[in-house]
Design an enzyme around this catalytic site. Structure first.
Site, PDB file in Angstrom:
ATOM      1  N   ALA A 165       0.824  -1.213   0.000  1.00 19.63           N
ATOM      2  CA  ALA A 165       0.000   0.000   0.000  1.00 19.63           C
ATOM      3  C   ALA A 165       0.855   1.259   0.000  1.00 19.63           C
ATOM      4  O   ALA A 165       0.571   2.216  -0.724  1.00 19.63           O
ATOM      5  CB  ALA A 165      -0.938  -0.004   1.206  1.00 19.63           C
ATOM      6  N   ASP A 166       1.899   1.275   0.811  1.00 18.77           N
ATOM      7  CA  ASP A 166       2.746   2.466   0.902  1.00 18.77           C
ATOM      8  C   ASP A 166       3.385   2.811  -0.436  1.00 18.77           C
ATOM      9  O   ASP A 166       3.402   3.974  -0.847  1.00 18.77           O
ATOM     10  CB  ASP A 166       3.846   2.251   1.943  1.00 18.77           C
ATOM     11  CG  ASP A 166       3.337   2.336   3.367  1.00 18.77           C
ATOM     12  OD1 ASP A 166       2.144   2.621   3.562  1.00 18.77           O
ATOM     13  OD2 ASP A 166       4.138   2.116   4.296  1.00 18.77           O
ATOM     14  N   ILE A 167       3.925   1.796  -1.098  1.00 22.02           N
ATOM     15  CA  ILE A 167       4.645   2.048  -2.350  1.00 22.02           C
ATOM     16  C   ILE A 167       3.725   1.922  -3.558  1.00 22.02           C
ATOM     17  O   ILE A 167       3.581   2.850  -4.355  1.00 22.02           O
ATOM     18  CB  ILE A 167       5.844   1.089  -2.483  1.00 22.02           C
ATOM     19  CG1 ILE A 167       6.848   1.339  -1.357  1.00 22.02           C
ATOM     20  CG2 ILE A 167       6.521   1.266  -3.844  1.00 22.02           C
ATOM     21  CD1 ILE A 167       8.018   0.377  -1.340  1.00 22.02           C
TER      22      ILE A 167
END
Length: 252
Positions: A165-167
């Site tokens: 999700a972050d990247i």
């Protein structure tokens, strides 16, 4: 470098925002990392360290410049606003409403610089019932349904070794949105607001599963999908010498 003439003010911390601005810096943008003088970016404290800062922090913030500003201070806030006058892009990852309370929201900064591209990276976006919920990468992939499909059929879901999700849901869509906004600004002369929801970004990864679910309303099950054991050519096998083998193969 294609972004050599572009200036970015980076107010983000940890992984999603800094990864996005790292990509911009790698391609020549002048990225100025703006940190609070008291706390700064928490990523500085991770282990292992190089020169008293984490290797993680050094990697993500390569090619960037750095300043400390207390945006709650009227004097230092004015300095930030003067920087905005000569800036192309602002990237922030605060909770929805924080920048508005500081008087640094998109509408305010747009009045100072109509060509400004303002990118906000949050867990759930600026609107909707989840906008104020806290969260981490694992929460976003869970809400999207992706976490439930990871792991063996009869076991618990397996947390991925990298932050999807972050990247994949945050940093990369943010970089793409910013670059698209730059193209549009080249035509119209106007900037725009880029609203990145990491949950929405993860949902966009479910191209193999989500269209089918929306068509036949049959919920996918862990261990029965193409990427989780349904195909012999897409599986990991234990060898006699206790190593692991992934088979190379083709669908054709």
């Amino acid at each position: 470098m294609p972004l050599k003439s572009i200036r970015v003010l980076d107010l983000t911390r940890l992984l999603p925002g800094p990864y996005c601005t790292m990509l911009l810096a790698d391609f020549g943008a002048e990225v100025i990392k703006v940190e609070d003088p008291m706390m700064g970016d928490y990523a500085r404290a991770y282990e292992p360290k190089i020169d008293e800062k984490s290797a993680f922090f050094h990697s993500l913030n390569r090619n960037k410049k750095s300043i400390c500003l207390n945006l709650k201070s009227p004097e230092e806030k004015q300095y930030f606003l003067r920087l905005v006058e000569e800036t192309d892009i602002v990237v922030e990852s605060f909770r929805p409403g924080v920048m508005e309370k500081l008087g640094l929201d998109y509408q305010t900064l747009r009045d100072i610089n109509p060509g400004l591209i303002y990118c906000s990276i949050t867990g759930y976006g600026q609107t909707g019932p989840y906008r104020d919920k806290p969260g981490h990468d694992i929460n976003y992939i869970s809400y999207a349904g992706l976490l439930n499909l990871m792991g063996e059929r009869d076991g618990k879901p397996v947390v991925p070794a990298a932050q999807i999700a972050d990247i994949g849901g945050g940093a990369l869509p943010a970089a793409i949105g910013i670059l698209l906004a730059l193209i549009e600004r080249g035509k119209s002369g106007r900037g725009q607001f880029v609203d990145i929801s990491m949950l929405d970004g993860v949902l966009s990864w479910l191209q193999i599963l989500l269209p089918g679910y929306l068509t036949n309303h049959i919920e996918p099950e862990r261990g029965k999908q193409t990427l989780s054991g349904a195909l012999a050519c897409y599986e990991v096998y234990q060898t006699k010498d206790d190593r692991w083998l992934c088979q190379s193969g083709s669908y054709l």
